[in-house]
Design an enzyme around this catalytic site. Sequence first.
Site, PDB file in Angstrom:
ATOM      1  CE1 TYR A 152     -12.796 -69.398  25.162  1.00  0.00           C
ATOM      2  CE2 TYR A 152     -11.196 -68.417  23.669  1.00  0.00           C
ATOM      3  CZ  TYR A 152     -12.311 -68.300  24.474  1.00  0.00           C
ATOM      4  OH  TYR A 152     -12.955 -67.094  24.597  1.00  0.00           O
ATOM      5  N   GLY A 176     -15.744 -77.207  31.754  1.00  0.00           N
ATOM      6  CA  GLY A 176     -14.543 -77.931  32.165  1.00  0.00           C
ATOM      7  C   GLY A 176     -14.424 -79.304  31.540  1.00  0.00           C
ATOM      8  CE1 TYR A 189       8.549 -63.140  35.012  1.00  0.00           C
ATOM      9  CE2 TYR A 189       9.351 -63.351  32.760  1.00  0.00           C
ATOM     10  CZ  TYR A 189       8.559 -63.801  33.792  1.00  0.00           C
ATOM     11  OH  TYR A 189       7.764 -64.907  33.609  1.00  0.00           O
ATOM     12  CD  GLU A 197       7.744 -67.545  31.623  1.00  0.00           C
ATOM     13  OE1 GLU A 197       8.383 -66.578  31.145  1.00  0.00           O
ATOM     14  OE2 GLU A 197       7.010 -67.448  32.630  1.00  0.00           O
ATOM     15  CG  HIS A 235       3.945 -65.872  32.130  1.00  0.00           C
ATOM     16  ND1 HIS A 235       4.925 -65.573  33.054  1.00  0.00           N
ATOM     17  CD2 HIS A 235       2.799 -65.323  32.617  1.00  0.00           C
ATOM     18  CE1 HIS A 235       4.396 -64.862  34.047  1.00  0.00           C
ATOM     19  NE2 HIS A 235       3.107 -64.710  33.805  1.00  0.00           N
ATOM     20  N   GLY A 252     -19.527 -78.313  33.797  1.00  0.00           N
ATOM     21  CA  GLY A 252     -19.729 -77.289  32.787  1.00  0.00           C
ATOM     22  C   GLY A 252     -18.743 -77.396  31.646  1.00  0.00           C
TER      23      GLY A 252
END
Length: 401
Positions: free
Chosen positions: A208, A278, A98, A140, A88, A276
């Site tokens: 990413y 990862g 929210y 958060e 988030h 991969g």
Amino acid sequence: MLSAQSAPVVRATLPVVGASLTTITELFYRRLFEERPELLRHLFNRTNQATGAQREALAGSVAAFATLLVEKPDVRPDAVLARIAHKHVSLGITADEYPLVGRHLLGAVAEVLGDAVTPEVGAAWDEVYWLMANALIAIEARLYAEAGVADGDVWRRMEIAERRQESADAVSLVLRRTDGRPTVAFRPGQYVSVRVELPDGAHQIRQYSLSTAPDHKTWRITVKRERTTDGTVPDGEVSSWLHAHAEVGDILDVSLPAGDLVLPEADTPLFLASAGIGITPMLSMLDHLALTSSARPVTVVHADRSPLDHVHRDEQADLVSRLTSADLHLWYENDAHRAPAAQAFAGRATLEHLTPAPGTTAYLCGPLPFMRTVRGELLEKGLHPSAIHYEVFGPDLWLTK
């Protein structure tokens, strides 16, 4: 903790609510996007909505949270919710969003379950939602405060300083600030969000991993072009756009770093397993360990389709070679005999010849079947579940299977 009056109601209704959660979340998203269509165009991942992966992940997280509330009422939910909170924050979600989510989610519960949702049941599940929401809001808010930014103020303009084709389907982009100032610090293993404008005018966001050690000058991300094989959904929208259009000198919207799969500061043994693409957060960890001349024992496992598909293959081998107590184990489904490394095996990864040292902390990243297999083998070899951590790209479906 659930109130005394809500706990037995949630416990009694959890089986029926849990069994209907996928239907509930499907209706929830449909109603949400009917009221706020811009959320689908500019915030939510359209591909994950098309495949149903996002609603499946939401259903799994709600079920897991509610189950924790009734089965382990004294356990703080932060560990369960930290992954969601970091995601988030990377999207710039704020507390004022929210109530909208709660209204549509609880409305979907009432519509799907009908008369079963008595006022007592509705109030109990409203309490579940707000316990989850308020826990996320608190985490958060802390993450925003630690980053030194106002809630939601995570987007920065970054220039592409370098572009390098790593394989047929993977490209690395080196990013730097447009104002020449140092990049924001991050912890090895974290990721950033990248937001691009697509040809239809929609803004889509993807995450990413930062694939090098923290650097005050630049960041690097490695983007795999997502391709579909059955034609039911299009190829990855953002990855395809970046492969086709991102060039040196271009400007991208990039978030501040986020993510809870981070390398701890300690001297205990590490087990880094990837498959991969990862490999990217593991590269950041290895790079940091090499730059700090770490003497920690490190076992590195990587699985790929072939040596040619193995992104950053030479870089990974070099980083492992620079560590005094590290070893590398590779598996390739195809053409393993073409790998330059003597320790490459043919087939799918297995840990049958590896024995993690006592006190090992394991980090996994890759497709879910790979991570489930590796986690199962690590548990069989004596690692405690709390010592095994993972990262997934996209919706977290771990708890839904």
